[in-house]
Structure formats: structure tokens, C-alpha cells
Design an enzyme around this catalytic site. Structure first.
Site, mmCIF file in Angstrom:
data_model
loop_
_atom_site.group_PDB
_atom_site.id
_atom_site.type_symbol
_atom_site.label_atom_id
_atom_site.label_comp_id
_atom_site.label_asym_id
_atom_site.label_seq_id
_atom_site.Cartn_x
_atom_site.Cartn_y
_atom_site.Cartn_z
ATOM 1 N N SER A 96 0.813 -1.212 0.000
ATOM 2 C CA SER A 96 0.000 0.000 0.000
ATOM 3 C C SER A 96 0.852 1.270 0.000
ATOM 4 O O SER A 96 1.611 1.507 -0.927
ATOM 5 C CB SER A 96 -0.970 -0.023 1.177
ATOM 6 N N ASP A 237 -2.550 6.765 -3.640
ATOM 7 C CA ASP A 237 -1.445 6.106 -2.933
ATOM 8 C C ASP A 237 -0.885 4.974 -3.803
ATOM 9 O O ASP A 237 -1.342 4.756 -4.934
ATOM 10 C CB ASP A 237 -1.888 5.607 -1.555
ATOM 11 N N ASP A 239 -1.010 1.711 -4.030
ATOM 12 C CA ASP A 239 -1.812 0.633 -4.624
ATOM 13 C C ASP A 239 -3.172 1.115 -5.113
ATOM 14 O O ASP A 239 -4.012 0.312 -5.525
ATOM 15 C CB ASP A 239 -1.964 -0.549 -3.658
ATOM 16 N N ASP A 241 -5.912 2.532 -3.759
ATOM 17 C CA ASP A 241 -7.224 2.429 -3.112
ATOM 18 C C ASP A 241 -7.608 3.700 -2.361
ATOM 19 O O ASP A 241 -8.760 3.879 -1.999
ATOM 20 C CB ASP A 241 -7.317 1.192 -2.201
#
Length: 447
Positions: A96, A237, A239, A241
């Protein structure tokens, strides 16, 4: 029992605690949890992700499960495709927003949502006991090529395309060298937007501004929005999400304020609904839901807590203060591109700019900061503060209600060795004073 899962999946520093041997054992345990079927696997742009993906597919196949490789995709894209394309589960290889040296795995259930805390505990037990599948036949690995198109089509099906196209929006995307680079620009172009991008090249070092969009590192996005006379900007960000917005004047919005605006918009269309958010989100949402006979449910911090409560209650909206926004009609998960599409939909129906829409909300003053701190020391901080504020909520760290307008929440991060301090007040001046007071208290306890 070994604690593997943090706030959001399993993460570690690649080749230190997140080794290939550990990945193999973890995926063998995940395979034993899934038991059978076909698993969709995707990964983010970190340098170690393609290597980890090979171990993941091998461990799944060794356990007798078929593995379908989605390639490099955002987390919400993998999650949506797991549900929509009928997979028995999904594994997203990502850390992430963590720094480049980290990697991790987020397991996804067949409903397209991260697995529950109860399932996490079951997997930790399998891992501890090495209670893995002894498969009589190996599984196979295949490519899945429909993930991105399925995801974008799913988003577009929920918004008014004609209304958005008619507005000919100018949008700036700060892709953060991350995974939304493969989807967000394409989505905007499909909606007739004039798109300007920065940090578009996928790079696991996140050289542009780091993997987490924060008000402190989005100056370049602000400048681009103003220079191109765009309607708004959005930063993702690593990843993809989470998303942080920038209004047409170049002002970076908090995750709370953009979420409040979208909640207000969606609740007008779907009254008598439920909003799920965490304990560390601001209190203004309670005022907003009253207008549409809707209600708020609060959870511990973490997208898994919010998502699973949304699934359980069939809630319309969920959000976190960090820019994670969830629209239940699409999928009960944080989704940066879906959030982008909803903002376009809102602005296509409004005569006002983004900044004016925000001004029409009740004023909200929230912030957060962090201090480097081990988990053990975090516990000491919380226990000392509880002595001073014995009536506080300790269901997740400690939340101290100073008075009706002012609160502070202090909790250890579930993904990094830091302690986070959140706060809300009735003015910026009071908020600054409140936070600096509790930062000093925390530092003095640590000293």
C-alpha cells in the site's frame, strides 16, 4: 499464535522479515483457508512484487489451487474483478502506502472484500500449525486479461456518463508512480476529460513524492491544477485504493472533507441509508446524515473493519479520514478510481466549483500527526493517558473527548512502528493548540 496481520493485510520489509520462505508459508496457509478453486493474483509496482508473485503462484499450485495472474493492477481493481469474474478468492501483492523496501499480501474473499478479522485469526492458526493442504494433483497458472476492462466498465455503469462528458472537465492526476497509472487515466479519457498527469511512470522507488499522498507532499499537484486551470486534482497512494483531492484553487482537501461532500451527495440520492466510518473520523458526518434520515456506525480504525461492517449491514457508504472512500453499490472497499468518478458525477450535476461545494458543508477542522514509537512504548503512552483521562474510549488506542467540540485519538499504527495522533476542534487555532498539547504529552511520556 504468531500475529501476521496488521491493520490491513500482512506486510514486512522484503528480504528481512518478508522473505520468500515466509511468503511461501503464508500462501500455503492462505491456500488451506481457501481450500479449493481458482484464485486471482495481482500486484503493485514495487520492485519485489513480480518475484513475490512467482512464489505466490507456485505455492497456490502446489496446494492444488489454480492461479490466474492479473498482472500489475490497483488493489480495488483486483478486488472488484475477484467478485465480478467469479473467483473463489484473490491475493493482492502490495504494501500500500508503506516505503519502497516493504511488501505485503492482502487476501480477498470471493465477495471482493478483504477477509474478516476472524478469518485472519484462522489463517494465523493454520500458519502456526503448518496445517497445509497435501494435494493429490497440482493446480495450474493462467493469465487473466479482463481485469482492467471489467473494473473500468463497473465504475462507469454507476455514474451519469452523458452529464460528465457534456462538462468537458479538466482533471489533474498525481499517480504517485503507483498502480492507478494503469486505470485512472483511461477512466478519465473514457469520460471525455482533458487529463494532465504527474508521476505517471510506475516505479517501486516512488521517486515523485513517496507512496502516500499527504498535504505536505502535493505541492506539485496544486501547482498543476492552477497552471492548467483544471476543475480539480486527485492524488493516489501506491496501490490506488486511497485518494486525496485538490480543489480548483490549488487547496489540498482532507480525506474527511471530500468524504463528507460525497456522503452528502450520495445520501440525497439514496436516503434512509447507513454510513460506516472509523472512530478517528470527524463528527460532522452525524449532522450530514440527519438530513436524509440516514445514520452513522463507527468502527475501529482500518479499512477491513469498515468494509466488513458495510458488507454485514449492506451499507451505502464507508470512509476513512485518510482518503479511503467506499461506495457499496460498486464494492465495499476503498477505491481511488471509483471515488474520482463519483466526484466527476457530483460536479457534473452542480453549478458550483469544488471549493464552493466544500464551503457549503458545515465547517470541519481535523488533523493528524505521527511520532516514531514501538508498539510496546505505544501501550505505555495509552495507559499513562488513561490515568489522566479515565473516562476515555479505549476500544482502539485511546479517544479522549476533551469537551463537546474537541477530541483527540492516539493509537499505534498497525503497519509501521509509529504512534498516530488525530484530533478535531471547532477552529483551526484551537485544533493547532490541542494537537501540540497532546504531542508534547506523548513525547514527555516517551522520554
Amino acid at each position: 499464535m504468531k500475529k501476521l496481520f496488521g491493520t490491513n493485510g500482512v506486510r514486512g520489509v522484503f528480504s528481512e522479515d518478508f522473505t520468500l520462505e515466509f511468503v511461501n508459508d503464508l500462501v500455503m496457509s492462505l491456500a488451506a483457508h481457501f481450500k479449493q478453486g481458482k484464485i486471482l493474483v495481482g500486484y503493485d509496482g514495487r520492485h519485489s512484487s513480480p518475484i513475490v508473485a512467482k512464489v505466490v503462484s507456485s505455492a497456490l499450485n502446489y496446494s492444488g489451487l489454480d492461479c490466474y495472474m492479473a498482472g500489475l493492477v490497483p488493489t480495488p481493481c483486483l478486488e472488484y474483478a475477484t467478485k465480478k469474474l467469479g473467483y473463489d478468492g484473490g491475493l493482492m501483492i502490495t504494501a500500500s502506502h508503506n516505503p519502497p523496501q516493504y511488501n505485503g499480501i492482502k487476501p480477498v474473499a470471493s465477495d471482493g472484500v478483504e477477509i474478516s478479522r476472524e478469518d485472519e485469526r484462522k489463517i494465523e492458526q493454520i500458519f502456526d500449525e503448518k496445517n497445509w493442504i497435501k494435494a493429490s494433483t497440482f493446480g495450474k497458472s493462467f493469465e487473466e486479461t479482463n481485469v482492467i476492462s471489467t473494473y473500468i466498465d463497473g465504475i462507469i455503469s454507476l455514474i451519469d456518463i452523458d452529464s460528465i462528458k457534456a462538462k468537458k472537465f479538466k482533471v489533474c492526476l498525481d499517480l504517485g508512480n503507483g498502480a492507478q497509472a494503469v486505470t485512472a487515466k483511461k477512466l478519465c479519457e473514457n469520460l471525455g476529460c482533458d487529463v494532465h498527469t504527474i508521476n505517471e511512470e510506475i516505479n517501486g522507488d516512488f521517486p515523485g513524492r513517496g507512496s502516500e499522498p499527504t498535504p505536505q507532499n502535493l505541492d506539485e499537484l496544486s501547482k498543476l491544477v492552477v497552471d492548467t486551470n483544471s476543475n480539480f486534482g486527485i492524488a493516489f497512494d501506491g496501490d490506488g485504493d486511497r485518494s486525496i483531492f485538490c480543489d480548483e484553487t490549488g487547496k489540498i482537501l482532507t480525506g474527511d472533507s471530500s468524504a463528507l461532500l460525497l456522503c452528502d451527495y450520495l445520501l440525497q440520492q439514496y436516503p434512509n441509508s447507513q454510513v460506516v466510518t472509523c472512530l478517528n473520523s470527524g463528527n460532522i458526518i452525524e449532522n450530514i446524515v440527519e438530513k436524509t434520515n440516514s445514520h452513522v456506525v463507527r468502527t475501529k480504525v482500518g479499512s477491513v473493519e469498515v468494509s466488513r461492517r458495510m458488507v454485514n449491514d449492506d451499507a451505502l457508504v464507508g470512509y476513512e479520514e485518510n482518503g479511503g472512500f467506499m461506495f457499496g453499490n460498486h464494492n465495499h472497499v476503498r477505491d481511488g478510481a471509483m471515488t474520482l468518478a463519483l466526484m466527476l458525477d457530483l460536479l457534473s450535476k452542480s453549478q458550483l466549483d469544488l471549493s464552493q461545494n466544500i464551503k457549503n458543508l458545515p465547517p470541519s477542522f481535523t488533523t493528524k500527526t505521527k511520532i516514531e514509537c514501538s508498539l510496546e512504548k505505544s501501550k505505555i503512552v495509552i495507559s499513562e493517558l488513561l490515568k489522566e483521562f479515565p473516562d476515555s474510549n479505549t476500544s482502539d488506542g485511546i479517544k479522549i473527548q476533551v469537551d463537546k467540540d474537541n477530541w483527540v485519538m492516539i493509537r499505534p499504527s498497525g503497519t509501521e512502528p509509529i504512534i498516530r495522533i488525530y484530533g478535531e476542534s471547532n477552529s483551526q487555532q484551537n485544533l493547532d493548540s490541542l494537537i501540540s498539547n497532546f504531542v508534547e504529552k506523548t513525547k514527555s511520556i516517551l522520554a
